[in-house]
Design a protein around this motif. Structure first.
Motif, PDB file in Angstrom:
ATOM      1  N   TYR A   1       0.895  -1.332   0.085  1.00 38.05           N
ATOM      2  CA  TYR A   1       0.047   0.169   0.036  1.00 38.05           C
ATOM      3  C   TYR A   1       0.988   1.303  -0.058  1.00 38.05           C
ATOM      4  N   GLU A   2       2.082   1.262   0.596  1.00 41.03           N
ATOM      5  CA  GLU A   2       3.038   2.371   0.463  1.00 41.03           C
ATOM      6  C   GLU A   2       3.106   2.864  -0.849  1.00 41.03           C
ATOM      7  N   VAL A   3       2.989   2.210  -2.041  1.00 37.90           N
ATOM      8  CA  VAL A   3       3.286   2.751  -3.406  1.00 37.90           C
ATOM      9  C   VAL A   3       1.693   2.738  -4.042  1.00 37.90           C
ATOM     10  N   LEU A   4       0.881   2.472  -3.337  1.00 35.85           N
ATOM     11  CA  LEU A   4      -0.495   2.591  -3.887  1.00 35.85           C
ATOM     12  C   LEU A   4      -0.905   3.960  -3.426  1.00 35.85           C
ATOM     13  N   ASN A   5      -0.548   4.267  -2.121  1.00 35.01           N
ATOM     14  CA  ASN A   5      -1.020   5.485  -1.339  1.00 35.01           C
ATOM     15  C   ASN A   5      -0.936   6.739  -2.273  1.00 35.01           C
ATOM     16  N   PRO A   6       0.192   7.002  -3.108  1.00 35.43           N
ATOM     17  CA  PRO A   6       0.402   8.179  -3.741  1.00 35.43           C
ATOM     18  C   PRO A   6      -0.582   8.315  -4.919  1.00 35.43           C
ATOM     19  N   PHE A   7      -1.119   7.245  -5.492  1.00 37.43           N
ATOM     20  CA  PHE A   7      -2.385   7.332  -6.532  1.00 37.43           C
ATOM     21  C   PHE A   7      -3.575   7.658  -5.852  1.00 37.43           C
ATOM     22  N   VAL A   8      -3.848   7.161  -4.548  1.00 35.27           N
ATOM     23  CA  VAL A   8      -5.114   7.437  -3.828  1.00 35.27           C
ATOM     24  C   VAL A   8      -5.141   8.729  -3.415  1.00 35.27           C
ATOM     25  N   THR A   9      -4.115   9.154  -2.624  1.00 33.04           N
ATOM     26  CA  THR A   9      -3.868  10.445  -1.843  1.00 33.04           C
ATOM     27  C   THR A   9      -2.813  11.435  -2.475  1.00 33.04           C
ATOM     28  N   ASP A  10      -3.206  12.198  -3.381  1.00 32.85           N
ATOM     29  CA  ASP A  10      -2.194  12.925  -4.284  1.00 32.85           C
ATOM     30  C   ASP A  10      -2.389  14.478  -4.067  1.00 32.85           C
ATOM     31  N   SER A  11      -3.153  15.063  -3.054  1.00 32.21           N
ATOM     32  CA  SER A  11      -3.356  16.440  -2.906  1.00 32.21           C
ATOM     33  C   SER A  11      -3.465  16.776  -1.391  1.00 32.21           C
ATOM     34  N   ASN A  12      -3.173  18.111  -1.085  1.00 32.07           N
ATOM     35  CA  ASN A  12      -3.378  18.593   0.288  1.00 32.07           C
ATOM     36  C   ASN A  12      -4.812  18.311   0.581  1.00 32.07           C
ATOM     37  N   ASP A  13      -5.755  18.620  -0.274  1.00 33.53           N
ATOM     38  CA  ASP A  13      -7.237  18.381   0.183  1.00 33.53           C
ATOM     39  C   ASP A  13      -7.426  16.933   0.963  1.00 33.53           C
ATOM     40  N   ALA A  14      -6.888  15.842   0.014  1.00 32.59           N
ATOM     41  CA  ALA A  14      -7.234  14.508   0.243  1.00 32.59           C
ATOM     42  C   ALA A  14      -6.289  14.197   1.658  1.00 32.59           C
ATOM     43  N   LEU A  15      -5.397  14.734   1.999  1.00 30.30           N
ATOM     44  CA  LEU A  15      -4.694  14.467   3.171  1.00 30.30           C
ATOM     45  C   LEU A  15      -5.309  15.083   4.182  1.00 30.30           C
ATOM     46  N   ASN A  16      -6.010  16.093   4.098  1.00 33.20           N
ATOM     47  CA  ASN A  16      -6.702  16.993   5.071  1.00 33.20           C
ATOM     48  C   ASN A  16      -7.882  15.998   5.620  1.00 33.20           C
ATOM     49  N   ARG A  17      -8.436  15.178   4.810  1.00 31.23           N
ATOM     50  CA  ARG A  17      -9.302  14.149   5.329  1.00 31.23           C
ATOM     51  C   ARG A  17      -8.839  13.153   6.051  1.00 31.23           C
ATOM     52  N   LEU A  18      -7.789  12.656   5.803  1.00 30.97           N
ATOM     53  CA  LEU A  18      -7.327  11.470   6.399  1.00 30.97           C
ATOM     54  C   LEU A  18      -6.485  11.727   7.700  1.00 30.97           C
ATOM     55  N   VAL A  19      -7.372  11.977   8.619  1.00 29.72           N
ATOM     56  CA  VAL A  19      -6.986  12.226   9.956  1.00 29.72           C
ATOM     57  C   VAL A  19      -7.449  11.298  10.946  1.00 29.72           C
ATOM     58  N   PRO A  20      -6.868  11.000  12.049  1.00 32.38           N
ATOM     59  CA  PRO A  20      -7.471  10.124  12.798  1.00 32.38           C
ATOM     60  C   PRO A  20      -8.927  10.354  13.483  1.00 32.38           C
ATOM     61  N   GLY A  21      -9.783   9.689  13.465  1.00 34.65           N
ATOM     62  CA  GLY A  21     -11.251   9.930  13.541  1.00 34.65           C
ATOM     63  C   GLY A  21     -11.995  10.168  12.347  1.00 34.65           C
ATOM     64  N   PHE A  22     -13.296  10.693  12.524  1.00 34.41           N
ATOM     65  CA  PHE A  22     -14.143  10.917  11.324  1.00 34.41           C
ATOM     66  C   PHE A  22     -14.259   9.896  10.349  1.00 34.41           C
ATOM     67  N   GLU A  23     -14.184   8.535  10.884  1.00 33.73           N
ATOM     68  CA  GLU A  23     -13.968   7.160  10.092  1.00 33.73           C
ATOM     69  C   GLU A  23     -13.128   7.455   8.801  1.00 33.73           C
ATOM     70  N   ALA A  24     -11.988   8.184   8.999  1.00 37.84           N
ATOM     71  CA  ALA A  24     -11.220   8.273   7.906  1.00 37.84           C
ATOM     72  C   ALA A  24      -9.834   7.336   7.996  1.00 37.84           C
ATOM     73  N   PRO A  25      -9.609   6.457   7.344  1.00 36.28           N
ATOM     74  CA  PRO A  25      -8.915   5.501   7.295  1.00 36.28           C
ATOM     75  C   PRO A  25      -7.367   6.023   7.134  1.00 36.28           C
ATOM     76  N   VAL A  26      -6.299   5.862   8.028  1.00 39.53           N
ATOM     77  CA  VAL A  26      -4.837   6.223   8.260  1.00 39.53           C
ATOM     78  C   VAL A  26      -4.193   5.065   8.347  1.00 39.53           C
ATOM     79  N   CYS A  27      -4.624   3.747   8.710  1.00 35.56           N
ATOM     80  CA  CYS A  27      -3.780   2.673   8.903  1.00 35.56           C
ATOM     81  C   CYS A  27      -3.814   1.622   8.156  1.00 35.56           C
ATOM     82  N   ILE A  28      -2.665   0.996   7.639  1.00 33.29           N
ATOM     83  CA  ILE A  28      -2.778   0.044   6.904  1.00 33.29           C
ATOM     84  C   ILE A  28      -3.140  -1.419   7.860  1.00 33.29           C
ATOM     85  N   VAL A  29      -4.397  -1.699   7.368  1.00 39.62           N
ATOM     86  CA  VAL A  29      -4.923  -2.779   8.196  1.00 39.62           C
ATOM     87  C   VAL A  29      -6.253  -3.009   7.739  1.00 39.62           C
ATOM     88  N   THR A  30      -6.623  -4.510   7.647  1.00 35.58           N
ATOM     89  CA  THR A  30      -8.017  -4.878   7.214  1.00 35.58           C
ATOM     90  C   THR A  30      -8.808  -5.405   8.595  1.00 35.58           C
TER      91      THR A  30
END
Length: 631
Positions: free
Chosen positions: A348-377
């Motif tokens: 996932y470390e090399v998938l993440n750049p294609f999933v999250t490639d903007s400031n806006d996208a990273l603003n969403r990915l913070v702990p809480g708000f049901e936003a995933p930041v951990c590589i886990v299933t």
């Protein structure tokens, strides 16, 4: 009779297309839609009569464009800028209608036939669409080859032999979330935060013009044939008011639209078309729409959960899900399912750049708000009860009574993620995991133990020091330090995320398997993302922050103040100066970031961006508390 909305792929031959266009005189233009590496879709207006006259040239040789008009950094260069647009004949084509312009002959809205197309440079497909096409072909072909070489992969799937398979079907679907508001209305963050915490809007009835716009959108999607399954309110928003003439006032609501799965490329095409329709329909009702991942701080961002499935159509006409085990009551998945999921998690470390490639996208990915930041299933606590753990990056979706429903849900993408590249990278990672599982000869029970291993335990494929499965809410169960130790530290800026493409060399090779991604394409994407990050940080993020700072004005007066007001505002004023005000002896944080960007000191700019973000959040929190104490 309704407007023609779609030309199915079965009708993509010259004679049939000309017949359709002659019958639908309101279609005045044709537009070849290529999608570059930045996710931008081309749109030009070719008169339909010219298209019909030279239709074979258009369909089979395409048209030429200037590479400067698309984002193909260091591929379409000034001395080699020729790029061709070649129609894709294997997907549906849509008609886009201009509701503000009526054709005088038919008295219908003027239409443009949108033809999804490949961007070709030096005889190679260098666009997002071409990469996804290669990725799906690679997954299909590799699966068949593996099933022939390792028939044990079918032991836990209700298929006797690879010879029974007629075709591998790779399917996907996305869920589109977005915010709707009435023009010029400003967000009341406190009200939005409280409403979200109380879940006052989630799945509530839509009203007024928002209801009309949502229903009109779903009707058009049905006409397009994308088969919408649901439209509803999401968790974000506050109750709007309805005027006496039935209009919606002071709307600030989050909505979601879901539609049925399709092939991978068709899914990515549908998403672009649907975003356009949502924006135009809601605009026609006097409403603004934003697809930003995090339009407002402290309030739920908008995700676009992406679903991935693989099935096999057998020669007897039946369809078998390749992720589902023979017995849904005694296994979570088949061996192929475990392989695909482990491949996505490991790489996932090399998938993440294609999933999250903007400031806006990273603003969403913070702990809480049901936003995933951990590589886990999460798989589920038992075979009988499907998981609904919303804290994980990717979940297993299954219905014990419906094996065809088994799929993965990647929760990190947002409405502006480039779905073509997201899916392509997912499929490349899945192939890597399936290959490893095939060679290992492990059965589903052994693979369940592998993916459930603790950090520190060795694995035939997964990394020793990482944990990959957890059934707990990882944000509440672990501290931040524990999460980072178990699941890895998530990139906090676009620059950090793009560095993964240099840092994880072996994992980048997974993307490049069978030339799906190439060095040139990966470099072009990375250069483009970093350039956008720099431009946005300097000219948008900082400028927006300046507007916020200027709005944090002193509100108390001498007559009505308490000493507390003066102390609190002085703290606020100090933060404002630190962020924005240059002096003879000290540069503001904003100026330091701009200087670092100008000097190409990108690591420093990235670090300072995080400091700026933390101070801006502190400033806004303190100013909200300060205002509450003012009469």
């Amino acid at each position: 009779m309704g407007l023609l909305r779609v030309i199915k792929k079965e009708d993509h031959n010259s004679a049939k297309i000309v017949q359709i266009l002659n019958t639908n005189k309101q279609i005045k233009f044709v537009s070849l839609m290529g999608v570059d590496l930045g996710g931008n879709a081309t749109d030009e207006k070719i008169p339909v009569e010219l298209f019909k006259k030279d239709i074979d040239d258009f369909l089979y040789r395409g048209i030429q464009t200037d590479g400067s008009s698309v984002e193909l950094h260091e591929i379409a260069t000034l001395n080699n800028a020729k790029v061709n647009l070649l129609p894709d004949l294997d997907v549906n084509w849509y008609i886009d209608y201009n509701t503000e312009l009526t054709d005088y002959e038919t008295n219908l809205p003027v239409g443009t036939l949108k033809i999804p197309s490949f961007l070709i440079h030096n005889d190679k497909k260098v666009c997002s669409r071409g990469i996804l096409q290669r990725a799906t072909n690679n997954l299909e072909n590799t699966l068949i080859d593996l099933l022939k070489k390792y028939p044990n992969l079918l032991n836990n799937i209700d298929i006797n032999s690879v010879d029974d398979i007629e075709k591998i079907n790779i399917t996907s679907a996305t869920e589109l979330e977005f915010w709707v508001s009435t023009p010029e209305d400003k967000a009341d963050l406190d009200k939005l935060y409280v409403s979200q915490s109380l879940k006052e809007q989630y799945w509530k009835k839509t009203q007024g013009t928002i209801r009309s716009a949502l229903e009109r959108t779903l009707i058009i999607l049905q006409e397009l044939g994308v088969e919408p399954e649901m439209g509803h309110k999401e968790v974000g928003g506050i109750a709007s008011s309805i005027s006496i003439d039935g209009k919606t006032n002071h709307a600030m609501e989050q909505l979601e639209i879901d539609w049925k799965y399709s092939s991978a490329i068709q899914t990515a095409d549908n998403e672009i078309v649907i975003r356009d329709i949502v924006e135009e329909v809601f605009k026609s009702f006097g409403l603004d729409v934003t697809f930003k991942a995090k339009p407002l701080n402290r309030v739920a961002g908008s995700g676009e959960h992406t679903h991935i499935g693989i099935s096999a159509k057998l020669k007897d006409g039946t369809v078998k899900n390749l992720f589902s085990p023979k017995c849904m009551n005694s296994d979570f998945m088949s061996e192929i399912g475990y392989g695909a999921l482990m491949g996505i998690l490991k790489n996932y470390e090399v998938l993440n750049p294609f999933v999250t490639d903007s400031n806006d996208a990273l603003n969403r990915l913070v702990p809480g708000f049901e936003a995933p930041v951990c590589i886990v299933t999460s798989l589920g606590k038992t075979y009988e009860v499907p998981s609904r753990n919303r804290s994980v990056l990717i979940g297993l979706i299954r219905d014990i009574d419906n094996p065809l429903a088994t799929r993965f849900e990647l929760r990190a993408p947002n409405p502006l993620s480039n779905t073509y590249l997201v899916l392509a990278s997912i499929y490349q990672a899945a192939v890597d995991g399936i290959k490893a599982v095939a060679v290992s000869n492990l059965d589903s029970k052994e693979l369940e133990k592998e993916i459930s291993k603790e950090a520190g335990e060795t694995s035939f494929y997964l990394e020793k020091d990482r944990k990959y499965r957890d059934e707990e809410n990882v944000f509440e169960y672990y501290t931040q330090d524990e999460r980072e130790k178990l699941f890895g530290k998530s990139p906090a800026t676009v620059y950090e995320n793009m560095l993964n493409l240099d840092k994880y060399i072996e994992k980048v090779e997974v993307l490049k398997d069978n030339d799906v991604f190439t060095d040139d394409i990966i470099n072009s994407f990375k250069v483009g993302a970093i350039e956008r990050w720099m431009m946005e940080l300097k000219n948008r993020v900082i400028q927006d922050n300046m507007d916020i700072i200027r709005g944090c004005k002193k509100m108390h007066t001498i007559d009505e103040m308490d000493a507390l007001d003066e102390v609190v505002y002085n703290d606020i004023d100090n933060i404002k100066h630190e962020l924005m005000k240059d002096t003879l002896i000290r540069k503001s944080l904003f100026s330091q970031i701009i200087e670092a960007l100008d000097n190409n000191e990108l690591e420093l700019a990235s670090q300072l961006q995080l400091v700026m973000k933390a101070k801006m959040e502190l400033l806004q929190r303190e100013y909200i508390q300060y205002k509450k104490n003012i009469f």
